[in-house]
Motif scaffolding. Structure first.
Motif, PDB file in Angstrom:
ATOM      1  N   MET A 175       5.423  -4.312  -1.459  1.00 40.00           N
ATOM      2  CA  MET A 175       4.308  -3.979  -2.371  1.00 40.00           C
ATOM      3  C   MET A 175       3.107  -4.412  -2.028  1.00 40.00           C
ATOM      4  O   MET A 175       3.087  -5.404  -1.366  1.00 40.00           O
ATOM      5  CB  MET A 175       4.959  -4.330  -3.990  1.00 40.00           C
ATOM      6  N   CYS A 176       2.184  -3.931  -2.740  1.00 42.75           N
ATOM      7  CA  CYS A 176       0.850  -4.168  -2.458  1.00 42.75           C
ATOM      8  C   CYS A 176       0.162  -4.809  -3.893  1.00 42.75           C
ATOM      9  O   CYS A 176       0.361  -4.359  -4.910  1.00 42.75           O
ATOM     10  CB  CYS A 176      -0.079  -3.045  -2.017  1.00 42.75           C
ATOM     11  N   LYS A 177      -1.141  -5.500  -3.736  1.00 42.84           N
ATOM     12  CA  LYS A 177      -1.678  -6.079  -4.887  1.00 42.84           C
ATOM     13  C   LYS A 177      -2.469  -4.840  -5.493  1.00 42.84           C
ATOM     14  O   LYS A 177      -3.150  -4.042  -4.877  1.00 42.84           O
ATOM     15  CB  LYS A 177      -2.521  -7.038  -4.541  1.00 42.84           C
ATOM     16  N   ALA A 178      -2.307  -4.618  -6.811  1.00 41.79           N
ATOM     17  CA  ALA A 178      -3.159  -3.765  -7.565  1.00 41.79           C
ATOM     18  C   ALA A 178      -4.560  -3.686  -7.279  1.00 41.79           C
ATOM     19  O   ALA A 178      -4.952  -4.847  -7.386  1.00 41.79           O
ATOM     20  CB  ALA A 178      -2.334  -3.388  -8.736  1.00 41.79           C
ATOM     21  N   GLY A 225       0.295  -6.810 -11.771  1.00 40.88           N
ATOM     22  CA  GLY A 225      -0.730  -6.872 -10.425  1.00 40.88           C
ATOM     23  C   GLY A 225       0.039  -6.242  -9.283  1.00 40.88           C
ATOM     24  O   GLY A 225      -0.561  -6.556  -8.205  1.00 40.88           O
ATOM     25  N   TRP A 226       1.141  -5.614  -9.186  1.00 40.74           N
ATOM     26  CA  TRP A 226       1.507  -5.122  -8.185  1.00 40.74           C
ATOM     27  C   TRP A 226       2.113  -3.614  -8.275  1.00 40.74           C
ATOM     28  O   TRP A 226       2.375  -3.249  -9.508  1.00 40.74           O
ATOM     29  CB  TRP A 226       3.055  -6.007  -7.764  1.00 40.74           C
ATOM     30  N   GLU A 227       1.939  -2.874  -7.110  1.00 43.97           N
ATOM     31  CA  GLU A 227       2.145  -1.667  -7.015  1.00 43.97           C
ATOM     32  C   GLU A 227       2.755  -1.393  -5.746  1.00 43.97           C
ATOM     33  O   GLU A 227       2.735  -2.127  -4.836  1.00 43.97           O
ATOM     34  CB  GLU A 227       1.186  -0.736  -7.321  1.00 43.97           C
ATOM     35  N   SER A 228       3.662  -0.241  -5.740  1.00 46.48           N
ATOM     36  CA  SER A 228       3.849   0.347  -4.335  1.00 46.48           C
ATOM     37  C   SER A 228       2.927   0.536  -3.522  1.00 46.48           C
ATOM     38  O   SER A 228       1.709   1.000  -3.884  1.00 46.48           O
ATOM     39  CB  SER A 228       4.806   1.673  -4.583  1.00 46.48           C
ATOM     40  N   CYS A 229       2.796   0.293  -2.175  1.00 45.35           N
ATOM     41  CA  CYS A 229       1.882   0.611  -1.350  1.00 45.35           C
ATOM     42  C   CYS A 229       1.805   2.075  -0.782  1.00 45.35           C
ATOM     43  O   CYS A 229       2.918   2.829  -0.796  1.00 45.35           O
ATOM     44  CB  CYS A 229       2.299  -0.121   0.161  1.00 45.35           C
ATOM     45  N   PRO A 230       0.566   2.535  -0.580  1.00 47.86           N
ATOM     46  CA  PRO A 230       0.170   3.853  -0.047  1.00 47.86           C
ATOM     47  C   PRO A 230       1.074   4.228   1.108  1.00 47.86           C
ATOM     48  O   PRO A 230       1.472   3.279   1.875  1.00 47.86           O
ATOM     49  CB  PRO A 230      -1.284   3.730   0.057  1.00 47.86           C
ATOM     50  N   ASP A 231       1.369   5.408   1.185  1.00 47.32           N
ATOM     51  CA  ASP A 231       2.167   5.997   2.360  1.00 47.32           C
ATOM     52  C   ASP A 231       1.590   6.271   3.507  1.00 47.32           C
ATOM     53  O   ASP A 231       0.621   7.455   3.323  1.00 47.32           O
ATOM     54  CB  ASP A 231       3.295   6.911   1.797  1.00 47.32           C
ATOM     55  N   ASN A 232       1.353   5.267   4.488  1.00 42.95           N
ATOM     56  CA  ASN A 232       0.430   5.597   5.554  1.00 42.95           C
ATOM     57  C   ASN A 232       0.966   6.356   6.791  1.00 42.95           C
ATOM     58  O   ASN A 232       0.494   6.247   7.960  1.00 42.95           O
ATOM     59  CB  ASN A 232      -0.281   4.379   6.091  1.00 42.95           C
ATOM     60  N   GLN A 233       2.187   6.897   6.523  1.00 35.12           N
ATOM     61  CA  GLN A 233       2.829   7.736   7.692  1.00 35.12           C
ATOM     62  C   GLN A 233       1.984   8.661   8.087  1.00 35.12           C
ATOM     63  O   GLN A 233       1.286   9.420   7.714  1.00 35.12           O
ATOM     64  CB  GLN A 233       4.137   8.504   7.190  1.00 35.12           C
ATOM     65  N   ASP A 234       2.275   8.908   9.526  1.00 34.48           N
ATOM     66  CA  ASP A 234       1.355   9.957  10.556  1.00 34.48           C
ATOM     67  C   ASP A 234       2.401  11.054  10.739  1.00 34.48           C
ATOM     68  O   ASP A 234       3.364  10.966  11.501  1.00 34.48           O
ATOM     69  CB  ASP A 234       1.052   9.201  11.903  1.00 34.48           C
TER      70      ASP A 234
END
Length: 516
Positions: free
Chosen positions: A513-516, A84-93
């Motif tokens: 990490m973010c919740k899947a 239930g955990w995964e790497s978070c999306p890369d929100n870099q600008d």
């Protein structure tokens, strides 16, 4: 005053004893390498007089006869389910760094490879906090391993800079107007641009209040020492995500380490008879190893002389070994070793004794690994030499390491370079189906976190349980095996959330990490 006249015979008998005592006193001066930190690479002179004996003969004999069922083996080798955990999306600008920062930050990192790895991640985070351009970190020469490998000789610099290009500006070297800011410059005097007082686990506010003004005044700041100089708590989420992005995405090893690592992994996944570089000559029964066919486990065996001496535990080498370790402990720490106040039984009961190669072998066998398991040994030279690992080799005849898997010419680019050898072990460990470490340490912690981030199976030995089990000299194998399996049911890679003050690099969830 009365004197006792010694006979010539008594004097002749006393002379060898006196000379022997004098020799014992002079040994540290005549042969300092036996008692210096560097001697961790060699077997102790004293311990070699008496090869270490098995401390658990009864369990070892039963373990050598152990058979593993297909069902047990299938469960052991099965990958972890989705937790239930995964790497978070890369929100870099990617447009946020349209111009390079005109102020620079340098850091000088000591310690071994994995300690330096954490320092690099923290350096990127601090550069982000200060809106500064980071100069590729300088890696100090390790006083124990004497490895002078630079960042660029270990990590892929271009990949590092490109991955972070939308987050932090990174340069390979300073512009000419700051070329004076070198390691030698700071080693020869007190300099206004050097920060020496960064507290351990400093907050972001501390850097803004104490480092930013210096950097704004001079255009550059150098921080040394820098290991463990950024807090794990109370930081913005984007800074925490950035630290993990560095650790798990930006830091990749140089191509020749990855290529050699892939070669070793390929040979580990092939039957031993197909591996020309392997010295294993045992019959490898693929039919009896269906679940484990093409798979391997990595054992990080940390059992060097420093650890053995500092633990103050008994490792079965007799009085000679106890004398050697006590002397070594006195030379290095001048008696300031808390464990030496306790008995071996007390230390083992508290789980404070590192596992010997024999004990880690018994643990692995009790968990279900067998004599057809491909085992990769990731370690420096073990204290006690080959005699110390003989029981482990009996249990796992297909045990391999770098030198057994690769020819000398294949290892030429990494041989004698401790950081590159550690990088190679790290890479092979990350590709393994299962990883286990004999005792906590920087490599254990780094791989525990990295493999958790990738949802890979990692076994954490229950040191307290094992210490108590190994104290029981009458326990039968069946009872030992049941206790080991029960005590490690939830220690095989299940996600553990980071608690306050714990390292983000060991426990990446939930910060990285973010919740899947």
């Amino acid at each position: 005053m009365n004197y006792v006249r010694q006979s010539p015979t008594s004097r002749r008998m006393a002379w060898p004893l006196q000379m022997g005592g004098l020799l014992m006193l002079l040994l540290p001066n005549l042969f300092p390498s036996l008692f210096s930190p560097l001697s961790r690479s060699y077997s102790s002179l004293f311990s070699e007089w008496n090869a270490p004996k098995s401390m658990h003969v009864h369990l070892l004999n039963r373990a050598l006869q152990q058979q593993t069922s297909n069902a047990q083996e299938a469960d052991l080798w099965s990958p972890l389910p989705n937790q239930g955990w995964e790497s978070c999306p890369d929100n870099q600008d990617t447009q946020s760094l349209h111009r390079k920062s005109q102020v620079y930050i340098q850091v000088f990192l000591d310690g071994g490879l994995n300690q330096q790895r954490m320092g690099i991640c923290d350096a990127v985070a601090v550069a982000k906090i200060l809106n500064a351009t980071l100069v590729i970190p300088y890696l100090e020469v390790n006083p124990v391993w004497q490895d002078s490998s630079s960042f660029a000789e270990i990590f892929d610099v271009d990949h590092f800079i490109n991955i972070l290009s939308g987050d932090v500006s990174v340069v390979k070297e300073l512009p000419s107007e700051y070329s004076w800011s070198t390691r030698e410059y700071y080693a020869t005097g007190i300099r206004a641009t050097r920060i020496k007082t960064a507290p351990v686990h400093a907050s972001a506010t501390w850097y803004l209040e104490n480092v930013l003004p210096v950097m704004q005044s001079y255009g550059i700041v150098a921080i040394a020492p820098f290991s463990h100089r950024l807090a794990f708590d109370n930081l913005p989420s984007d800074i925490q995500h950035l630290r993990c992005k560095v650790n798990f995405n930006a830091l990749v090893f140089v191509p020749h380490v990855r290529t050699l690592g892939d070669t070793l992994v390929s040979r580990l996944r092939s039957p031993p008879s197909m591996n020309k570089a392997s010295s294993a000559t045992h019959f490898y029964d693929m039919e009896n190893d269906r679940a484990g066919a093409g798979k391997y486990v990595v054992l990080h065996l940390r059992f060097d002389k420093d650890m053995a001496a500092h633990s103050a535990c008994d490792f079965g080498g007799g009085k000679a070994e106890k004398l050697a370790l006590a002397k070594y402990r006195q030379v290095l720490w001048q008696g300031r070793v808390l464990n030496s106040q306790f008995t071996d039984e007390e230390l083992r009961g508290q789980g404070r004794c590192p596992l010997t190669p024999e004990e880690i072998g018994l643990l692995l066998t009790a968990l279900g690994f067998n004599n057809s398991t491909r085992l990769y040994l990731a370690s420096h030279k073990v204290y006690g030499g080959e005699a110390r690992i003989s029981a482990l080799r009996q249990l796992f005849p297909f045990m391999e390491d770098k030198k057994s898997l690769a020819a000398s010419h294949e290892l030429s680019e990494v041989e004698g370079k401790a950081s590159l050898l550690a990088a190679l072990d790290y890479y092979v460990s990350m590709q393994s189906d299962i990883f286990i470490s004999a005792s906590p340490g920087n490599m254990h912690n780094a791989l525990l976190g990295h493999r958790a981030y990738k949802n890979l199976k990692t076994i954490r030995p229950n040191m307290t349980l094992l210490g108590k089990l190994f104290l029981n000299k009458t326990m039968e194998w069946s009872e030992f095996q049941r206790a080991v399996q029960q005590g490690h049911k939830n220690r095989q890679g299940q996600m553990r959330l980071r608690k306050e003050k714990q390292s983000i690099y060991t426990y990446p969830a939930p910060d990285c990490m973010c919740k899947a």
